[in-house]
Design a protein around this motif. Structure first.
Motif, PDB file in Angstrom:
ATOM      1  N   ASP A   1      -5.315  11.293   4.764  1.00 20.57           N
ATOM      2  CA  ASP A   1      -6.549  10.874   5.438  1.00 20.57           C
ATOM      3  C   ASP A   1      -6.506   9.398   5.820  1.00 20.57           C
ATOM      4  OD1 ASP A   1      -7.695  13.425   5.208  1.00 20.57           O
ATOM      5  OD2 ASP A   1      -8.411  12.987   3.185  1.00 20.57           O
ATOM      6  N   LYS A   2      -6.036   8.553   4.901  1.00 20.57           N
ATOM      7  CA  LYS A   2      -5.977   7.119   5.204  1.00 20.57           C
ATOM      8  C   LYS A   2      -4.905   6.842   6.256  1.00 20.57           C
ATOM      9  CE  LYS A   2      -5.743   5.588   0.826  1.00 20.57           C
ATOM     10  NZ  LYS A   2      -5.744   4.605  -0.282  1.00 20.57           N
TER      11      LYS A   2
ATOM     12  N   LEU B   1      -3.936   8.742   8.529  1.00 20.97           N
ATOM     13  CA  LEU B   1      -4.415   9.178   9.839  1.00 20.97           C
ATOM     14  C   LEU B   1      -5.134   8.068  10.595  1.00 20.97           C
ATOM     15  CD1 LEU B   1      -5.602  12.808   9.247  1.00 20.97           C
ATOM     16  CD2 LEU B   1      -4.395  12.027  11.290  1.00 20.97           C
ATOM     17  N   ALA B   2      -5.808   7.202   9.860  1.00 18.53           N
ATOM     18  CA  ALA B   2      -6.515   6.103  10.527  1.00 18.53           C
ATOM     19  C   ALA B   2      -5.529   5.270  11.349  1.00 18.53           C
ATOM     20  CB  ALA B   2      -7.244   5.236   9.509  1.00 18.53           C
TER      21      ALA B   2
ATOM     22  N   LEU C   1       0.816  -1.223   0.000  1.00 26.32           N
ATOM     23  CA  LEU C   1       0.000   0.000   0.000  1.00 26.32           C
ATOM     24  C   LEU C   1       0.846   1.267   0.000  1.00 26.32           C
ATOM     25  CD1 LEU C   1      -2.546  -1.085   2.776  1.00 26.32           C
ATOM     26  CD2 LEU C   1      -2.950  -1.043   0.300  1.00 26.32           C
TER      27      LEU C   1
ATOM     28  N   HIS D   1     -12.925   5.987  18.562  1.00 23.39           N
ATOM     29  CA  HIS D   1     -11.552   5.754  18.137  1.00 23.39           C
ATOM     30  C   HIS D   1     -10.578   6.581  18.997  1.00 23.39           C
ATOM     31  CE1 HIS D   1     -13.861   4.161  14.823  1.00 23.39           C
ATOM     32  NE2 HIS D   1     -14.314   5.361  14.561  1.00 23.39           N
TER      33      HIS D   1
ATOM     34  N   VAL E   1      -4.630   7.255  14.466  1.00 28.51           N
ATOM     35  CA  VAL E   1      -5.778   7.348  15.378  1.00 28.51           C
ATOM     36  C   VAL E   1      -5.919   6.034  16.155  1.00 28.51           C
ATOM     37  CG1 VAL E   1      -8.310   7.413  15.455  1.00 28.51           C
ATOM     38  CG2 VAL E   1      -7.054   9.139  14.140  1.00 28.51           C
ATOM     39  N   VAL E   2      -5.867   4.922  15.440  1.00 35.67           N
ATOM     40  CA  VAL E   2      -6.013   3.615  16.096  1.00 35.67           C
ATOM     41  C   VAL E   2      -4.834   3.355  17.032  1.00 35.67           C
ATOM     42  CG1 VAL E   2      -6.044   1.127  15.710  1.00 35.67           C
ATOM     43  CG2 VAL E   2      -7.439   2.627  14.276  1.00 35.67           C
TER      44      VAL E   2
ATOM     45  N   ALA F   1      -7.891  15.850   3.198  1.00 39.81           N
ATOM     46  CA  ALA F   1      -8.992  16.699   3.666  1.00 39.81           C
ATOM     47  C   ALA F   1      -8.834  17.049   5.148  1.00 39.81           C
ATOM     48  CB  ALA F   1     -10.330  15.997   3.427  1.00 39.81           C
ATOM     49  N   THR F   2      -8.433  16.070   5.955  1.00 39.17           N
ATOM     50  CA  THR F   2      -8.288  16.351   7.388  1.00 39.17           C
ATOM     51  C   THR F   2      -7.161  17.351   7.621  1.00 39.17           C
ATOM     52  OG1 THR F   2      -9.063  14.115   7.893  1.00 39.17           O
ATOM     53  CG2 THR F   2      -8.011  15.320   9.673  1.00 39.17           C
TER      54      THR F   2
ATOM     55  N   ALA G   1      -4.352  -6.623  10.406  1.00 43.58           N
ATOM     56  CA  ALA G   1      -5.523  -6.035   9.730  1.00 43.58           C
ATOM     57  C   ALA G   1      -5.203  -5.723   8.274  1.00 43.58           C
ATOM     58  CB  ALA G   1      -5.974  -4.776  10.460  1.00 43.58           C
ATOM     59  N   LEU G   2      -3.936  -5.422   7.994  1.00 45.60           N
ATOM     60  CA  LEU G   2      -3.539  -5.107   6.618  1.00 45.60           C
ATOM     61  C   LEU G   2      -3.079  -6.354   5.861  1.00 45.60           C
ATOM     62  CD1 LEU G   2      -1.768  -1.652   7.121  1.00 45.60           C
ATOM     63  CD2 LEU G   2      -4.081  -2.114   6.258  1.00 45.60           C
TER      64      LEU G   2
ATOM     65  N   SER H   1      -5.638  11.271   0.183  1.00 47.45           N
ATOM     66  CA  SER H   1      -6.247  12.591   0.121  1.00 47.45           C
ATOM     67  C   SER H   1      -5.845  13.323   1.402  1.00 47.45           C
ATOM     68  CB  SER H   1      -7.766  12.458  -0.002  1.00 47.45           C
ATOM     69  OG  SER H   1      -8.274  11.597   0.996  1.00 47.45           O
TER      70      SER H   1
ATOM     71  N   ASP I   1     -13.822  13.312   7.029  1.00 50.51           N
ATOM     72  CA  ASP I   1     -12.402  13.667   7.116  1.00 50.51           C
ATOM     73  C   ASP I   1     -12.202  15.065   7.704  1.00 50.51           C
ATOM     74  OD1 ASP I   1     -11.604  11.234   5.978  1.00 50.51           O
ATOM     75  OD2 ASP I   1     -11.866  12.016   3.950  1.00 50.51           O
ATOM     76  N   LYS I   2     -13.011  16.019   7.260  1.00 49.28           N
ATOM     77  CA  LYS I   2     -12.858  17.386   7.785  1.00 49.28           C
ATOM     78  C   LYS I   2     -13.318  17.454   9.234  1.00 49.28           C
ATOM     79  CE  LYS I   2     -15.004  19.598   4.299  1.00 49.28           C
ATOM     80  NZ  LYS I   2     -15.502  20.763   3.518  1.00 49.28           N
TER      81      LYS I   2
ATOM     82  N   ALA J   1     -12.438   9.168   3.746  1.00 48.46           N
ATOM     83  CA  ALA J   1     -11.274   8.301   3.517  1.00 48.46           C
ATOM     84  C   ALA J   1     -10.744   7.715   4.825  1.00 48.46           C
ATOM     85  CB  ALA J   1     -10.178   9.083   2.795  1.00 48.46           C
ATOM     86  N   THR J   2     -10.695   8.534   5.865  1.00 50.19           N
ATOM     87  CA  THR J   2     -10.166   8.027   7.140  1.00 50.19           C
ATOM     88  C   THR J   2     -11.093   6.958   7.698  1.00 50.19           C
ATOM     89  OG1 THR J   2      -9.170  10.185   7.591  1.00 50.19           O
ATOM     90  CG2 THR J   2      -9.329   8.660   9.436  1.00 50.19           C
TER      91      THR J   2
ATOM     92  N   ALA K   1     -10.863  16.539  11.917  1.00 48.09           N
ATOM     93  CA  ALA K   1      -9.883  17.540  12.348  1.00 48.09           C
ATOM     94  C   ALA K   1     -10.338  18.196  13.651  1.00 48.09           C
ATOM     95  CB  ALA K   1      -9.681  18.586  11.251  1.00 48.09           C
TER      96      ALA K   1
ATOM     97  N   LEU L   1       0.648   6.306   2.105  1.00 49.61           N
ATOM     98  CA  LEU L   1      -0.183   5.348   1.378  1.00 49.61           C
ATOM     99  C   LEU L   1      -0.487   5.834  -0.038  1.00 49.61           C
ATOM    100  CD1 LEU L   1      -2.503   4.677   4.402  1.00 49.61           C
ATOM    101  CD2 LEU L   1      -1.353   2.859   3.133  1.00 49.61           C
TER     102      LEU L   1
ATOM    103  N   LEU M   1      -2.303  -4.011  13.809  1.00 45.73           N
ATOM    104  CA  LEU M   1      -2.424  -3.213  12.584  1.00 45.73           C
ATOM    105  C   LEU M   1      -1.911  -4.014  11.386  1.00 45.73           C
ATOM    106  CD1 LEU M   1      -1.181   0.268  13.902  1.00 45.73           C
ATOM    107  CD2 LEU M   1      -3.511  -0.289  13.151  1.00 45.73           C
TER     108      LEU M   1
ATOM    109  N   ARG N   1     -11.097  -0.708   7.704  1.00 43.54           N
ATOM    110  CA  ARG N   1     -10.119  -1.705   7.244  1.00 43.54           C
ATOM    111  C   ARG N   1      -9.204  -2.159   8.377  1.00 43.54           C
ATOM    112  NH1 ARG N   1      -6.560  -1.310   1.696  1.00 43.54           N
ATOM    113  NH2 ARG N   1      -5.510  -3.301   1.962  1.00 43.54           N
ATOM    114  N   LEU N   2      -8.936  -1.245   9.301  1.00 48.05           N
ATOM    115  CA  LEU N   2      -8.065  -1.581  10.430  1.00 48.05           C
ATOM    116  C   LEU N   2      -8.838  -2.273  11.562  1.00 48.05           C
ATOM    117  CD1 LEU N   2      -5.801   1.604  10.559  1.00 48.05           C
ATOM    118  CD2 LEU N   2      -5.262  -0.637   9.572  1.00 48.05           C
TER     119      LEU N   2
ATOM    120  N   GLN O   1     -10.649   3.687   6.075  1.00 51.22           N
ATOM    121  CA  GLN O   1      -9.409   3.035   6.503  1.00 51.22           C
ATOM    122  C   GLN O   1      -9.523   2.537   7.941  1.00 51.22           C
ATOM    123  OE1 GLN O   1      -7.074   2.365   4.377  1.00 51.22           O
ATOM    124  NE2 GLN O   1      -5.396   1.658   5.681  1.00 51.22           N
ATOM    125  N   LEU O   2     -10.218   3.277   8.782  1.00 44.66           N
ATOM    126  CA  LEU O   2     -10.451   2.809  10.152  1.00 44.66           C
ATOM    127  C   LEU O   2     -11.190   1.472  10.123  1.00 44.66           C
ATOM    128  CD1 LEU O   2     -11.484   6.157  11.921  1.00 44.66           C
ATOM    129  CD2 LEU O   2      -9.515   4.735  12.523  1.00 44.66           C
TER     130      LEU O   2
END
Lengths: 318, 318
Positions: free
Chosen positions: A99-100, A102-103, A66, B48, A106-107, A81-82, A128-129, A79, B99-100, B81-82, B103, A75, A125, B88-89, B85-86
């Motif tokens: 954004d991805k 960040l997940a 990835l 999260h 965050v986790v 956006a955050t 999960a991937l 994107s 995403d916004k 997007a986040t 923040a 990744l 993690l 997926r994790l 991905q969360l």
């Protein structure tokens, strides 16, 4: 018979070589290959209150297929956006977080705060991937690389990302390392591997903070493994990052020979690029076996080829 | 002369009416209007590992002109997007976070963890989004709405989002409220306002957890303000959300009259919709002044119109 391979890794160089072993492991001929990556955490940082582990993530994303190959980190298909909104909210956003991506942070942060050790979080993690390899932070304890420069002491990401490693490196310290211990499984992975590979990562910024964790350097010195290091310096230049500048300012030869001197007593075999074939003899004079080959791993094919060369029966040889 | 207006608000209804006052305040004729919103935090949650304040955010985003008007919550132009991905994790992603939007939660969580009170964090976020109004969480302390249902006691967002407020509400408790204190500025905003508006928010889920914070109900009872409540029930139905069902299961009239009974002794004026004009007399019999008007605030124009009606010299009247 199962072959256990342990890679000591920093970011991109370690990730690519580890990926080569993972690709080799997924082929029928090497289906007994068990890969462990022991990864630097000295460049971990906190951004916007989130725990970021750049080297672990680079290895993890690369092994998962990835990783953004063009940039070398983060990744694919990201994107932002955050991050844009964080900036709007007044946050300092010089450290780019997708954004991805960040997940992951965050986790990780939530689980660390809940008391899970970094090694457990990392294993979850990675699972999960869909990663088969074992991914180990070298330590569950807090170690932070600090960079002494003419402008003062800088936190690692301040030096590396914010100031784009433009400062001369006068010295490095690994805050917290003396009180740190190796994460569960690290010492065994170093001691018991059949093949132990010091990845072509920055010797000072990536490899040294792994070796500096109490017990790791000793485990490497006394390991039963065939110990191989791949030079990150090719033709007097670093493949990526500031390794060449740091070798120079710290008074070392900016060459595979300079790297070999750093690894004397720690590894048996130095792997150098065909561009540096002339250095094979002086490196042998230091007591190493030398393997001269193409060490520039571009895409997956190049990574797997190099990994297979290191895996050849009898191990790498000149 | 400056007119201070304080709105006690939950989510969408409170946000829309507050927006109406903010729009009125931005016009030359009302440029001395000082708006304060005192907002419910009982539906705050942790997702999260991030602190989410849905009501504060709905009011904040609406006042900033950034609210997703179609959904009623969250930001316009969101991406996810986040969240993907969360998932997926391995994270449970039933609570939608854009995403916004993330923040906001990331910054809030970081600052709370650094020891900043929620009211300070909120003021900083609101300022960053260019909001002139004062946005106050009713308390800086931890208060959590718990919902008793035939299936057991549910955390608020479990009831509201995950189970889509389908459970009968047998009762509500506000965990932590007895030990909570009003955030700085809250009691003064209630006591000293010229006009105090209980927004058309859910009386049980949004208004009650504001009033339940020690000192707030008393401040409202004894306030010098002209005190107005806008009914969230129109024609026997809630404009949004489960207010009607809750009135019913808790044994109240599902009508503006039922709402008026809840606010007896707390406000002077009940504002009801033209659809409920027939209820004006029985509500007056309870001792209220009644204003019958169009209370369905669609877009900004409708919000501003209603706010201006409440602001008319002499205050709202029948």
């Amino acid at each position: 018979m199962s072959t256990s391979v342990t890679v000591l890794a920093g970011g991109v160089g370690g990730a690519r070589l580890a990926h080569g072993f993972a690709l080799a492991a997924s082929s029928p001929s090497e289906n007994e290959l068990a890969l462990t990556c022991v990864v630097n955490v000295g460049d971990d940082t906190e951004r916007h209150g989130l725990h970021v582990s750049p080297d672990l993530d680079t290895v993890m994303y690369t092994l998962a297929g990835l990783n953004d190959e063009e940039r070398g980190w983060g990744l694919t298909g990201e994107s932002y956006a955050t991050l844009a909104q964080l900036e709007r909210l007044g946050e300092d956003t010089w450290f780019t977080l997708g954004d991805k991506d960040l997940a992951t942070h965050v986790v990780r942060t939530a689980r660390l705060r809940a008391g899970e050790p970094l090694s457990t979080v990392t294993a979850r993690l990675a699972a999960a991937l869909g990663i088969d390899a074992r991914l180990l932070p070298v330590t569950d304890d807090r170690v932070r690389t600090l960079v002494s420069t003419p402008s003062g002491t800088l936190a690692f990401q301040e030096y590396f990302v914010r100031r784009q490693h433009a400062d001369a490196v006068l010295g490095l310290t690994f805050e917290g390392v003396d009180a740190a211990g190796p994460a569960p499984g690290v010492l065994d992975a170093v001691s018991d591997a059949a093949l132990l590979v010091v990845a072509p990562s920055n010797p000072f910024l990536s490899v040294e903070p792994v070796l500096a964790v109490p017990g790791v350097r000793e485990a490497l010195r006394s390991s039963r493994a065939r110990r191989v290091a791949v030079s990150p310096i090719v033709g007097g230049r670093a493949i990526k990052g500031p390794a060449a500048q740091i070798l120079e300012t710290l008074g070392h030869d900016v060459s595979a020979l300079g790297v070999a001197r750093l690894y004397t007593g720690l590894v048996d075999v130095m792997v150098i690029d065909t561009a540096d074939a002339a250095l094979a003899a002086p490196i042998e004079d230091l007591g190493f076996e030398v393997l001269v080959t193409d060490t520039i791993m571009g895409g997956p094919a190049g990574r797997e080829r190099l990994a297979r060369e290191l895996l050849r029966p009898g191990g790498p040889h000149r």
